[in-house]
Design an enzyme around this catalytic site. Structure first.
Site, PDB file in Angstrom:
ATOM      1  N   GLY A  11       0.802  -1.225   0.000  1.00 42.57           N
ATOM      2  CA  GLY A  11       0.000   0.000   0.000  1.00 42.57           C
ATOM      3  C   GLY A  11       0.829   1.266   0.000  1.00 42.57           C
ATOM      4  O   GLY A  11       0.367   2.314   0.459  1.00 42.57           O
ATOM      5  N   HIS A 176      16.965  -5.496 -15.091  1.00 42.15           N
ATOM      6  CA  HIS A 176      16.514  -4.172 -14.655  1.00 42.15           C
ATOM      7  C   HIS A 176      17.587  -3.582 -13.750  1.00 42.15           C
ATOM      8  O   HIS A 176      17.470  -3.547 -12.529  1.00 42.15           O
ATOM      9  CB  HIS A 176      15.195  -4.312 -13.897  1.00 42.15           C
ATOM     10  CG  HIS A 176      14.550  -3.001 -13.547  1.00 42.15           C
ATOM     11  ND1 HIS A 176      14.411  -1.963 -14.441  1.00 42.15           N
ATOM     12  CD2 HIS A 176      13.988  -2.574 -12.386  1.00 42.15           C
ATOM     13  CE1 HIS A 176      13.792  -0.960 -13.844  1.00 42.15           C
ATOM     14  NE2 HIS A 176      13.530  -1.300 -12.598  1.00 42.15           N
TER      15      HIS A 176
END
Length: 317
Positions: A11, A176
Site C-alpha cells: 500500500g 533491470h
C-alpha cells in the site's frame, strides 16, 4: 458478466497510483493488501470517494488479510523497501527476499489461478523468487521493468529530437539494472531510425553517437536519478503506469508486445532465468516471446546483463 478483480500487494506510493489507475480505466474491482493497519483502507477509501468526480464504477477495498485477494485475476506485487540515495536495486535483496517469500506464500494460498506481475526490486531476483515459491507456471509470473525502462528511453529521445513521445519507438532488453540493454539500432521515430535523425541534426556521426551514448547512459541510471532527486524514496508514478499497461493487456487479451521480465527457455541464448525480452501479453499471460537476431555489440551487452542477473539470483539465500 462478472467484473475482473485486481489485487495489489503493498500500500505504498506505487500501490496507491496502481489503485487509482486501475479504477480510472475500470479494469475491474480492486483490493489493496498491506500489513500496516489502516493504510490500505484509508487509501482505497480516498480513491473510492472520487468515483463520481472521475467517472468510474468499481469496488475498492483495503485489507490486512490475504483472504481478501481470493478470486483475483491479476495480482501486482509492489511490497518491499524502496531505494534511498546511493543505493542500487541490488542492495535491497536481503530484506526484500524475506518480504517476497511471505507475499508469494499469501498469493499461492489465496489466489492460485491469478497472473502475477512483480514490481518489487531487485526485480529480476524478486520475480524469480515469487515464481519459485508459488510454483505457478512461468507464463503466469512476470516482472515489470522493460516497459518502464523503454518508456524512459523513449522520453529522452523525444526530448532530444523535439518530437512527440507518442511517435518514438524504442526498447530495452536484459536485466533491470545498470547493465540493461537499450536497443539503439531499433530506435525510431515513426519508422525513421533515431541515429539517422541525430546525424542529420548534428551533421556529425561522432557527435550523434555521443548524444545517443549519453541517452543510453541516462536510461540505465534513470531510476537512480529519480531517487537522488526525491531523497526519500524511489519512482512510483512511472512503475505503476507501466504495470497497469501490462495488466490491461492480460485482462483485455490485447496481445500487446511489451518488454517483459519473462522466464527464458533457450530464447536469446538464455535458459532457466528471468530476463527482459519482448513478449506478447494476452489472456494466457506470456503467449509468445519474440526472438530476433542481435548484432555482435548487442549480444555482448545482453550477455553482460544476463551475467549480472545470474549473479544477483545466485546471491539470494
Amino acid at each position: 458478466m462478472a467484473r475482473k478483480k485486481i489485487a495489489l500487494i503493498g500500500g505504498g506510493q506505487i500501490g496507491g497510483v496502481l489503485a487509482q489507475l486501475a479504477a480510472l480505466r475500470e479494469l475491474g474491482d480492486v483490493v489493496m493488501f498491506d500489513i500496516v493497519e489502516g493504510l490500505p483502507q484509508g487509501k482505497m477509501l480516498d480513491i473510492a470517494e472520487v468515483g463520481s468526480v472521475d467517472g468510474f464504477d468499481c469496488n475498492l477495498k483495503g485489507t490486512n488479510s490475504y483472504e481478501d485477494i481470493k478470486g483475483s485475476d491479476v495480482v501486482i506485487v509492489t511490497a518491499g523497501l524502496p531505494r534511498k540515495p546511493g543505493m542500487s536495486r541490488d542492495d535491497l535483496i536481503e530484506v526484500n527476499s524475506k518480504i517476497m517469500t511471505s507475499v508469494a506464500e499469501g498469493i499461492k494460498a489465496n489466489a492460485p489461478n491469478a497472473f502475477v506481475i512483480v514490481i518489487s526490486n531487485p526485480l529480476d531476483a524478486m520475480v524469480t523468487l515469487c515464481q519459485k515459491i508459488t510454483g505457478f507456471p512461468y507464463n503466469r509470473v512476470i516482472g515489470q521493468a522493460g516497459v518502464l525502462d523503454s518508456a524512459r528511453f523513449k522520453t529522452f529521445i523525444a526530448w532530444e529530437l523535439g518530437v512527440s513521445v507518442k511517435d518514438v519507438n524504442a526498447m530495452t532488453l536484459g536485466g533491470h539494472g545498470d547493465d540493461m540493454v537499450p536497443l539503439v539500432r531499433y530506435a525510431s521515430v515513426n519508422g525513421i531510425p533515431v541515429m539517422e535523425l541525430l546525424e542529420r541534426k548534428y551533421k556529425d556521426k561522432a557527435k550523434a553517437k555521443e548524444v545517443m551514448d549519453a541517452m543510453v547512459k541516462r536510461t540505465r541510471g534513470a531510476g537512480g536519478e529519480v531517487v537522488a532527486l526525491l531523497k526519500t524514496g524511489s519512482a512510483f508514478y512511472s512503475p505503476a503506469s507501466s504495470a497497469i499497461q501490462m495488466a490491461e493487456s492480460i485482462l483485455k487479451d490485447q496481445k500487446r508486445v511489451l518488454p517483459t521480465c519473462a522466464y527464458l527457455n533457450g530464447e536469446f541464448g538464455v535458459k532457466g532465468f528471468y530476463v527482459g525480452v519482448p513478449c506478447v501479453l494476452g489472456e494466457n499471460g506470456v503467449e509468445q516471446i519474440l526472438e530476433f537476431e542481435l548484432d555482435a555489440e548487442e549480444q555482448a551487452m545482453m550477455d553482460k546483463s544476463v551475467a549480472a542477473v545470474k549473479e544477483l539470483v545466485g546471491s539470494m539465500k
